[in-house]
Design a protein around this motif. Structure first.
Motif, mmCIF file in Angstrom:
data_model
loop_
_atom_site.group_PDB
_atom_site.id
_atom_site.type_symbol
_atom_site.label_atom_id
_atom_site.label_comp_id
_atom_site.label_asym_id
_atom_site.label_seq_id
_atom_site.Cartn_x
_atom_site.Cartn_y
_atom_site.Cartn_z
ATOM 1 N N HIS A 5 -32.893 -10.338 10.280
ATOM 2 C CA HIS A 5 -32.590 -11.784 10.311
ATOM 3 C C HIS A 5 -31.831 -12.097 11.591
ATOM 4 O O HIS A 5 -30.626 -11.842 11.685
ATOM 5 C CB HIS A 5 -31.750 -12.167 9.076
ATOM 6 C CG HIS A 5 -31.439 -13.633 8.966
ATOM 7 N ND1 HIS A 5 -31.495 -14.321 7.768
ATOM 8 C CD2 HIS A 5 -31.052 -14.565 9.885
ATOM 9 C CE1 HIS A 5 -31.170 -15.586 7.962
ATOM 10 N NE2 HIS A 5 -30.878 -15.753 9.241
ATOM 11 N N HIS A 56 -31.634 -15.070 15.057
ATOM 12 C CA HIS A 56 -32.093 -16.258 15.794
ATOM 13 C C HIS A 56 -31.989 -15.885 17.277
ATOM 14 O O HIS A 56 -31.143 -16.387 18.010
ATOM 15 C CB HIS A 56 -31.234 -17.466 15.445
ATOM 16 C CG HIS A 56 -31.209 -17.775 13.970
ATOM 17 N ND1 HIS A 56 -31.986 -18.756 13.397
ATOM 18 C CD2 HIS A 56 -30.526 -17.199 12.944
ATOM 19 C CE1 HIS A 56 -31.772 -18.792 12.089
ATOM 20 N NE2 HIS A 56 -30.879 -17.850 11.786
ATOM 21 N N LYS A 103 -36.564 -15.515 14.878
ATOM 22 C CA LYS A 103 -37.027 -16.788 14.323
ATOM 23 C C LYS A 103 -37.146 -17.847 15.408
ATOM 24 O O LYS A 103 -36.363 -17.846 16.368
ATOM 25 C CB LYS A 103 -36.013 -17.302 13.280
ATOM 26 C CG LYS A 103 -35.754 -16.337 12.133
ATOM 27 C CD LYS A 103 -34.686 -16.915 11.206
ATOM 28 C CE LYS A 103 -34.131 -15.868 10.244
ATOM 29 N NZ LYS A 103 -35.081 -15.417 9.241
ATOM 30 N N HIS A 109 -33.364 -19.264 3.868
ATOM 31 C CA HIS A 109 -31.905 -19.317 3.974
ATOM 32 C C HIS A 109 -31.476 -19.987 2.672
ATOM 33 O O HIS A 109 -31.767 -21.167 2.460
ATOM 34 C CB HIS A 109 -31.477 -20.187 5.142
ATOM 35 C CG HIS A 109 -31.686 -19.565 6.494
ATOM 36 N ND1 HIS A 109 -32.908 -19.227 6.998
ATOM 37 C CD2 HIS A 109 -30.777 -19.246 7.460
ATOM 38 C CE1 HIS A 109 -32.760 -18.722 8.215
ATOM 39 N NE2 HIS A 109 -31.480 -18.719 8.524
ATOM 40 N N HIS A 165 -28.515 -14.836 3.142
ATOM 41 C CA HIS A 165 -27.155 -15.417 3.046
ATOM 42 C C HIS A 165 -26.606 -15.227 1.640
ATOM 43 O O HIS A 165 -25.837 -14.320 1.399
ATOM 44 C CB HIS A 165 -27.106 -16.896 3.462
ATOM 45 C CG HIS A 165 -27.169 -17.099 4.932
ATOM 46 N ND1 HIS A 165 -26.161 -16.722 5.779
ATOM 47 C CD2 HIS A 165 -28.144 -17.627 5.712
ATOM 48 C CE1 HIS A 165 -26.502 -17.018 7.034
ATOM 49 N NE2 HIS A 165 -27.701 -17.557 7.019
ATOM 50 N N ASP A 184 -27.821 -11.812 11.688
ATOM 51 C CA ASP A 184 -27.851 -13.274 11.823
ATOM 52 C C ASP A 184 -27.484 -13.725 13.238
ATOM 53 O O ASP A 184 -27.022 -14.852 13.416
ATOM 54 C CB ASP A 184 -26.923 -13.943 10.793
ATOM 55 C CG ASP A 184 -27.197 -15.437 10.629
ATOM 56 O OD1 ASP A 184 -28.304 -15.874 10.974
ATOM 57 O OD2 ASP A 184 -26.283 -16.168 10.185
HETATM 58 ZN ZN LIG Z 1 -30.239 -17.653 9.895
#
Ligand SMILES: [Zn+2]
Length: 417
Positions: free
Chosen positions: A81, A83, A150, A251, A274, A325
Motif C-alpha cells: 500500500h 502512494h 496507486k 481504504h 487502515h 502507506d
Molecule cells: Zn492510502
C-alpha cells in the motif's frame, strides 16, 4: 545463483496465512537456495543439495554465489500500500499540524490532498517517474522487492492516466530493482470541480476512467469514508470495477466506523486497508471472507491515532498484512524497519507475524501470493538477507535498517555497507 549457508526463515503457501498460521514460519539452519532463470529451483538443507549444486555449477561457469555465513534469509518484503507517485511536498502542512492545526484549517490554508492534486497535475510524467525512482531505490535498500503503487492525485482522466503511465514506465524500466503492481485510485477524493456532486464524479469514473484504464491497473481502490465516498457510492463503484475484471481494495474505516470492512467482505475484495476504527462485525466478516487486513502503523503513528487492532484480526482467524502507506500528506515515510517495530511494540504482533505480514500476506493483498511472498520451489527468487542470523533484530534495532543484501529475481540489487 546459489545462496549457501543461510538461515532460511519463511512462511509457506500460495495464499495468505491466516490467524495462528501467521506465526508458523519454517526455519532451515545451514540452508541453501538454488535459483535458475529467476525462479527458486531448490530450497532446503545444504547437505541435501550437493548433487544439484554440482550439476548446476557444471552447467554454468559464471554462476553467482553468495556465502550467507549463517545470516537470516527471508522472502523479499512486499509493500502492498503506497502512494508512490505524486507531485510536490507538504512539509509546511506537517509543521502546522505539529502546532495543532486541524485537518479543516489545513485545507483552508491550501494544504491537504487538493494541494498534492494541484502539484501532480502540474508535474510532467518524466518528473513523476524520476521522483518515484528515488523512493524505489530507498525501498530496495530496506529489502522491498515488490511494491504496490496507486494513482489518485489526478482526479481527472488525463492526470490519472499520466500517473498510471508513470507507474508502468517504472515497472518496465530496465534494471528496476523492484516489481511494481499498479492500482487505480481515481476515487481518492472528490475533486474540487465536483464538490457537492459526488455521484456525478462516481459516474465519470465508472463510465470513462474504469474502461480506459483497464489494461493499465491490476486493482481498483477507493477512499471509503464519511463525507468522501460513503458506503453506497463505494459499493456502486467497486461493483462496476469488479465486473470489468479489476481486483478490489478499499481504504476502510480509517477515520470513522463506516462499515468499509463489511463492504470489502461482501464484495470479495483482496484487502481492506487502515481499519483503525473497524467494528467487531467487520473483523469477523473479513476473516470469514478471506479479505486481507492491511494495516499501516506508520500512518497511525504520524497522525497520533490509535493503532489498528491487529490482534483482533489475527485472533479472529484473519490474515494481516503490513504496509507503509508512503504518501506526501498523512504519512511521509516508507520505513519498513519502523513499521516492524511499531507493529511489534504497539500492535502486539509477534516478530514471526510481522514477517508473514510483510511477505506472503502482502503478496496476497495484491493478488500475487502464487508467485512471490515465500521461499519455496517455483516462486520468484526475491530475498532479503539480514546482517545477522537472528530475526529478533528486526524490531529490536528500532527503526534502523538491518538488511545486508536485497536480491530481486535472482540478482543482487542492493548491498548495504
Ligand atoms: Zn492510502
Amino acid at each position: 545463483m546459489i545462496i549457501d549457508h543461510a538461515t532460511i526463515v519463511t512462511p509457506c503457501g500460495h495464499s495468505a496465512c491466516k490467524g495462528d498460521a501467521m506465526s508458523r514460519l519454517t526455519t532451515i539452519k545451514d540452508g541453501c537456495v538454488i535459483v535458475r532463470d529467476g525462479l527458486i529451483e531448490y530450497v532446503g538443507p545444504r547437505a541435501d543439495a550437493q548433487d544439484l549444486m554440482a550439476e548446476y555449477k557444471k552447467d554454468k561457469s559464471d554462476i553467482s554465489f553468495i556465502d550467507a555465513e549463517g545470516r537470516a534469509l527471508l522472502p523479499g518484503f512486499v509493500d502492498s500500500h503506497t502512494h508512490l507517485i505524486f507531485g510536490g511536498f507538504r512539509p509546511d502542512e506537517f509543521e502546522w499540524r505539529l502546532k495543532g492545526d486541524t485537518y479543516m484549517s489545513i485545507m483552508q490554508r491550501g494544504g491537504g490532498i487538493q494541494s498534492t492534486v494541484n502539484a501532480t497535475r502540474a508535474t510532467s510524467e518524466d518528473e513523476l517517474v524520476n521522483r518515484a525512482q528515488w523512493f524505489l531505490d530507498r525501498m530496495s535498500s530496506m529489502g522491498v522487492t515488490t511494491v504496490e503503487a496507486k494513482s489518485g492525485y489526478g482526479l481527472d482522466a488525463e492526470t490519472e492516466e499520466k500517473m498510471l503511465r508513470a507507474i508502468r514506465r517504472l515497472a518496465d524500466k530496465d534494471g528496476q530493482p523492484i516489481r511494481i503492481v499498479s492500482t487505480f485510485l481515481g476515487a481518492h477524493a472528490v475533486p474540487k470541480e465536483y464538490a457537492g456532486h459526488t455521484d456525478e464524479y462516481v459516474d465519470l469514473i465508472i463510465k470513462e476512467m474504469l474502461p480506459r484504464f483497464r489494461e493499465m491497473a491490476d486493482c481498483c481502490d477507493i477512499f471509503c469514508e464519511k463525507n468522501v465516498f460513503e458506503i453506497e457510492e463505494s459499493r456502486r463503484l467497486l461493483k462496476a470495477a469488479k465486473d470489468m475484471g479489476y481486483k478490489l481494495k478499499l481504504h476502510a474505516d480509517e477515520i470513522v466506523q463506516l462499515g468499509g470492512a463489511e463492504l470489502a467482505a461482501e464484495l470479495g475484495a483482496l484487502s481492506a486497508d487502515h481499519l483503525l476504527h473497524v467494528s467487531d462485525a467487520g473483523v469477523e466478516a473479513m476473516a470469514k471472507a478471506g479479505v486481507v487486513a492491511t494495516l499501516l502503523p506508520l500512518t497511525a503513528f504520524t497522525l497520533k491515532e490509535p493503532y489498528a487492532p491487529a490482534r483482533k484480526f489475527i485472533d479472529a482467524g484473519a490474515a494481516v498484512a503490513l504496509a507503509t502507506d508512503l504518501n506526501p500528506g498523512s504519512c511521509f515515510s516508507g520505513s519498513i524497519p519502523l513499521s516492524i517495530a511499531l507493529a511489534c511494540i504497539y500492535m502486539k504482533m509477534s516478530i514471526e507475524e510481522t514477517i508473514t505480514a510483510l511477505t506472503l500476506n502482502g503478496a496476497a493483498a495484491i493478488g500475487r501470493a502464487d508467485e512471490i511472498g515465500s521461499i519455496e520451489k517455483g516462486k520468484r527468487a526475491d530475498f532479503v538477507m539480514l546482517n545477522t542470523d537472528n530475526i529478533n533484530i528486526l524490531p529490536y534495532y528500532v527503526g534502523m535498517n538491518c538488511v545486508k543484501t536485497t536480491i530481486f529475481g535472482g540478482r543482487v540489487v542492493c548491498e548495504n555497507p
